[in-house]
Scaffold this motif. Structure first.
Motif, PDB file in Angstrom:
ATOM      1  N   ALA A 176     -43.205   4.907 -28.621  1.00 60.45           N
ATOM      2  CA  ALA A 176     -43.888   5.035 -29.912  1.00 60.45           C
ATOM      3  C   ALA A 176     -43.841   6.503 -30.337  1.00 60.45           C
ATOM      4  O   ALA A 176     -44.691   7.299 -29.938  1.00 60.45           O
ATOM      5  CB  ALA A 176     -45.330   4.551 -29.813  1.00 60.45           C
ATOM      6  N   ASP A 177     -42.838   6.854 -31.140  1.00 58.98           N
ATOM      7  CA  ASP A 177     -42.641   8.231 -31.586  1.00 58.98           C
ATOM      8  C   ASP A 177     -43.428   8.467 -32.866  1.00 58.98           C
ATOM      9  O   ASP A 177     -42.996   8.097 -33.959  1.00 58.98           O
ATOM     10  CB  ASP A 177     -41.148   8.478 -31.818  1.00 58.98           C
ATOM     11  CG  ASP A 177     -40.860   9.909 -32.245  1.00 58.98           C
ATOM     12  OD1 ASP A 177     -41.789  10.738 -32.225  1.00 58.98           O
ATOM     13  OD2 ASP A 177     -39.700  10.204 -32.604  1.00 58.98           O
ATOM     14  N   ASN A 184     -37.623  14.252 -30.945  1.00 54.46           N
ATOM     15  CA  ASN A 184     -38.471  13.342 -30.194  1.00 54.46           C
ATOM     16  C   ASN A 184     -39.170  14.118 -29.081  1.00 54.46           C
ATOM     17  O   ASN A 184     -38.576  14.432 -28.054  1.00 54.46           O
ATOM     18  CB  ASN A 184     -37.639  12.196 -29.607  1.00 54.46           C
ATOM     19  CG  ASN A 184     -38.499  11.127 -28.970  1.00 54.46           C
ATOM     20  OD1 ASN A 184     -39.331  11.421 -28.121  1.00 54.46           O
ATOM     21  ND2 ASN A 184     -38.299   9.891 -29.368  1.00 54.46           N
ATOM     22  N   CYS A 185     -40.436  14.421 -29.287  1.00 50.42           N
ATOM     23  CA  CYS A 185     -41.158  15.291 -28.358  1.00 50.42           C
ATOM     24  C   CYS A 185     -41.368  14.647 -26.991  1.00 50.42           C
ATOM     25  O   CYS A 185     -41.355  15.329 -25.966  1.00 50.42           O
ATOM     26  CB  CYS A 185     -42.499  15.685 -28.964  1.00 50.42           C
ATOM     27  SG  CYS A 185     -42.362  16.671 -30.475  1.00 50.42           S
ATOM     28  N   TRP A 193     -48.735  12.107 -25.483  1.00 53.93           N
ATOM     29  CA  TRP A 193     -49.582  13.227 -25.913  1.00 53.93           C
ATOM     30  C   TRP A 193     -49.680  13.254 -27.433  1.00 53.93           C
ATOM     31  O   TRP A 193     -48.959  12.541 -28.130  1.00 53.93           O
ATOM     32  CB  TRP A 193     -48.998  14.532 -25.389  1.00 53.93           C
ATOM     33  CG  TRP A 193     -49.918  15.714 -25.377  1.00 53.93           C
ATOM     34  CD1 TRP A 193     -49.784  16.857 -26.102  1.00 53.93           C
ATOM     35  CD2 TRP A 193     -51.106  15.901 -24.595  1.00 53.93           C
ATOM     36  NE1 TRP A 193     -50.803  17.742 -25.809  1.00 53.93           N
ATOM     37  CE2 TRP A 193     -51.638  17.177 -24.889  1.00 53.93           C
ATOM     38  CE3 TRP A 193     -51.774  15.107 -23.668  1.00 53.93           C
ATOM     39  CZ2 TRP A 193     -52.807  17.671 -24.304  1.00 53.93           C
ATOM     40  CZ3 TRP A 193     -52.932  15.593 -23.078  1.00 53.93           C
ATOM     41  CH2 TRP A 193     -53.436  16.859 -23.391  1.00 53.93           C
ATOM     42  N   TRP A 194     -50.573  14.112 -27.916  1.00 48.44           N
ATOM     43  CA  TRP A 194     -50.699  14.334 -29.362  1.00 48.44           C
ATOM     44  C   TRP A 194     -49.698  15.413 -29.766  1.00 48.44           C
ATOM     45  O   TRP A 194     -50.063  16.540 -30.120  1.00 48.44           O
ATOM     46  CB  TRP A 194     -52.129  14.772 -29.689  1.00 48.44           C
ATOM     47  CG  TRP A 194     -53.151  13.714 -29.404  1.00 48.44           C
ATOM     48  CD1 TRP A 194     -53.469  12.637 -30.184  1.00 48.44           C
ATOM     49  CD2 TRP A 194     -54.016  13.632 -28.266  1.00 48.44           C
ATOM     50  NE1 TRP A 194     -54.454  11.891 -29.606  1.00 48.44           N
ATOM     51  CE2 TRP A 194     -54.819  12.475 -28.414  1.00 48.44           C
ATOM     52  CE3 TRP A 194     -54.195  14.418 -27.119  1.00 48.44           C
ATOM     53  CZ2 TRP A 194     -55.764  12.089 -27.479  1.00 48.44           C
ATOM     54  CZ3 TRP A 194     -55.132  14.036 -26.183  1.00 48.44           C
ATOM     55  CH2 TRP A 194     -55.913  12.883 -26.370  1.00 48.44           C
ATOM     56  N   TYR A 195     -48.428  15.064 -29.705  1.00 49.18           N
ATOM     57  CA  TYR A 195     -47.375  16.038 -29.983  1.00 49.18           C
ATOM     58  C   TYR A 195     -47.272  16.328 -31.481  1.00 49.18           C
ATOM     59  O   TYR A 195     -47.568  15.480 -32.319  1.00 49.18           O
ATOM     60  CB  TYR A 195     -46.030  15.518 -29.482  1.00 49.18           C
ATOM     61  CG  TYR A 195     -45.921  15.434 -27.976  1.00 49.18           C
ATOM     62  CD1 TYR A 195     -46.030  16.580 -27.187  1.00 49.18           C
ATOM     63  CD2 TYR A 195     -45.708  14.214 -27.344  1.00 49.18           C
ATOM     64  CE1 TYR A 195     -45.930  16.509 -25.809  1.00 49.18           C
ATOM     65  CE2 TYR A 195     -45.600  14.139 -25.962  1.00 49.18           C
ATOM     66  CZ  TYR A 195     -45.708  15.281 -25.202  1.00 49.18           C
ATOM     67  OH  TYR A 195     -45.608  15.205 -23.826  1.00 49.18           O
ATOM     68  N   GLY A 196     -46.802  17.533 -31.790  1.00 47.64           N
ATOM     69  CA  GLY A 196     -46.615  17.951 -33.168  1.00 47.64           C
ATOM     70  C   GLY A 196     -47.485  19.146 -33.480  1.00 47.64           C
ATOM     71  O   GLY A 196     -48.701  19.095 -33.372  1.00 47.64           O
TER      72      GLY A 196
END
Length: 260
Positions: A176-177, A184-185, A193-196
């Motif tokens: 789930a990106d 794509n983190c 994780w809460w990437y971005g």
């Protein structure tokens, strides 16, 4: 009153005391079961009492004292954190070791707000203890991919913290990106994780916390500056780190509680 009446009363009172001693009465007070009467352990409790005990124990799992509930811990690497969306939603691991409480439970228990969070870490190389505290903490609903809401930072873990680089970001897993980045983190950092980062394409002006056009952010900044759900035994980007991949951790624990 006749002697016969006295004898009958004493006999009845003795029967009452005997039955009272066999009665199991339990109350849950300050994290402990207080027993009255002859409970004889959980086996002799009624089915209703057993069910109440199971429910309370489940609702209070991973309690760390002083009202804190642990929702993430990395201590020995026995649990794989490169997992899918359903696993992160439901939770995995054990409260005595590596664990993740579950996104749905995090949402349910923080959705009303008035929560604070604390993160404790120990660096891998020098054993330095870092603490990051937040006076406001909340996780959004599943319909918004469990977006992170965090602010009010204090501690010694430097300014490169969740409220700077990961706040207001949706949760991402290997299937789930949701990082809304140009890359794509999860595949780069190997965890859920809460990437971005706060600015998807440009560096943040530290004086105004605004994105500065034309100044491209360093590459890992696209995904944020923290990665506590990475691979315990990895080095570099896929390890467990805070600030950058050079700051690897051998221990992390995230916990929250209601503000008094």
């Amino acid at each position: 009153m006749s002697l016969k009446t006295w004898i009958l009363m004493l006999f009845g009172f003795a029967i009452y005391l005997r039955s009272e001693a066999k009665l199991c009465v339990r109350r849950y007070v300050n994290g402990k079961w207080i027993s009255k009467g002859d409970c004889g352990g959980p086996v002799r409790m009624s089915e209703m009492q057993k069910e109440v005990q199971r429910k309370i124990e489940d609702e209070n799992k991973c309690i760390a004292g002083k009202g804190w509930t642990v929702f993430q811990r990395r201590v020995n690497g026995d649990v794989d954190f490169y997992r899918d969306w359903n696993d992160y939603k439901k939770g995995f691991g054990d409260c005595d070791g590596d664990m993740w409480l579950g996104l749905e439970e995090l949402h349910e228990r923080t959705k009303e707000g008035n929560m604070e969070m604390e993160i404790n870490m120990i660096t891998k190389n020098r054993g330095i203890r870092w603490v990051a505290k937040y006076s406001n903490f909340r996780i959004g609903p599943g319909s918004d991919n469990y977006r992170l809401h965090v602010s009010g930072y204090s501690g010694n873990a430097t300014e490169y913290d969740l409220s700077y680089s990961n706040n207001n970001r949706q949760f991402s897993t290997k299937d789930a990106d949701n990082d809304h980045s140009v890359m794509n983190c999860v595949s780069l950092f190997g965890g859920g994780w809460w990437y971005g980062a706060g600015c998807a394409h440009y560096i943040v002006d530290r004086s105004s916390l605004n994105c500065v056009s034309g100044r491209i952010q360093y590459w890992y900044g696209y995904c944020g500056n923290t990665n506590l759900n990475g691979n315990f035994n990895e080095t570099g980007n896929k390890g467990i780190w805070w600030r950058s991949s050079s700051d690897l951790m051998r221990f992390s624990e995230m916990k929250f509680r209601k503000i008094a």
